[in-house]
Design a protein around this motif. Structure first.
Motif, short mmCIF file in Angstrom:
data_model
loop_
_atom_site.label_atom_id
_atom_site.label_comp_id
_atom_site.label_asym_id
_atom_site.label_seq_id
_atom_site.Cartn_x
_atom_site.Cartn_y
_atom_site.Cartn_z
N UNK A 108 -47.72 29.46 47.61
CA UNK A 108 -47.17 28.71 46.41
C UNK A 108 -47.39 27.24 46.73
N UNK A 109 -47.82 26.51 45.74
CA UNK A 109 -48.06 25.09 46.01
C UNK A 109 -47.08 24.18 46.05
N UNK A 110 -47.03 23.29 46.58
CA UNK A 110 -45.98 22.05 47.00
C UNK A 110 -46.44 20.82 46.63
N UNK A 111 -45.50 20.17 45.60
CA UNK A 111 -45.82 18.67 45.45
C UNK A 111 -44.43 17.96 46.23
N UNK A 112 -44.96 16.99 47.18
CA UNK A 112 -43.89 16.13 47.64
C UNK A 112 -44.09 14.74 46.94
N UNK A 113 -42.92 14.41 46.40
CA UNK A 113 -42.88 13.12 45.74
C UNK A 113 -41.84 12.23 46.17
N UNK A 114 -41.94 11.25 46.92
CA UNK A 114 -40.77 10.33 47.50
C UNK A 114 -41.15 8.93 47.55
N UNK A 115 -40.37 8.17 47.48
CA UNK A 115 -40.99 6.61 47.51
C UNK A 115 -41.78 6.28 48.97
N UNK A 116 -42.54 5.48 48.94
CA UNK A 116 -43.37 5.07 50.07
C UNK A 116 -42.46 4.82 51.35
N UNK A 117 -43.09 5.39 52.55
CA UNK A 117 -42.17 5.06 53.79
C UNK A 117 -41.19 6.12 53.97
#
Length: 67
Positions: free
Chosen positions: A36-45
């Motif tokens: 399954x594809x994974x998208x990781x989206x969180x702020x820088x750092x």
């Protein structure tokens, strides 16, 4: 010209340290094993690169990073 003195690592093994926050490791492993594809989206750092490096090591996969 600035000089930087680097101290040798006191780490005893070669594994990358990563502190799991919730259940992201098990979610990632599930996605990996079920293709399954994974998208990781969180702020820088926040540790996205460290997390992916940890998972690549844990799953015994090569990691290529592109800036």
């Amino acid at each position: 010209m600035n000089t930087v003195n680097l101290k040798p690592s006191t780490k005893t093994d070669d594994s990358l340290y990563y502190q799991e926050q919730k259940n992201e490791v098990s979610l990632f492993e599930y996605a990996y094993h079920h293709q399954l594809p994974v998208l990781i989206k969180v702020p820088t750092g926040c540790g996205k690169t460290r997390f992916i490096a940890h998972m690549a090591e844990k799953l015994n996969k090569r990691l290529y990073t592109v800036s």
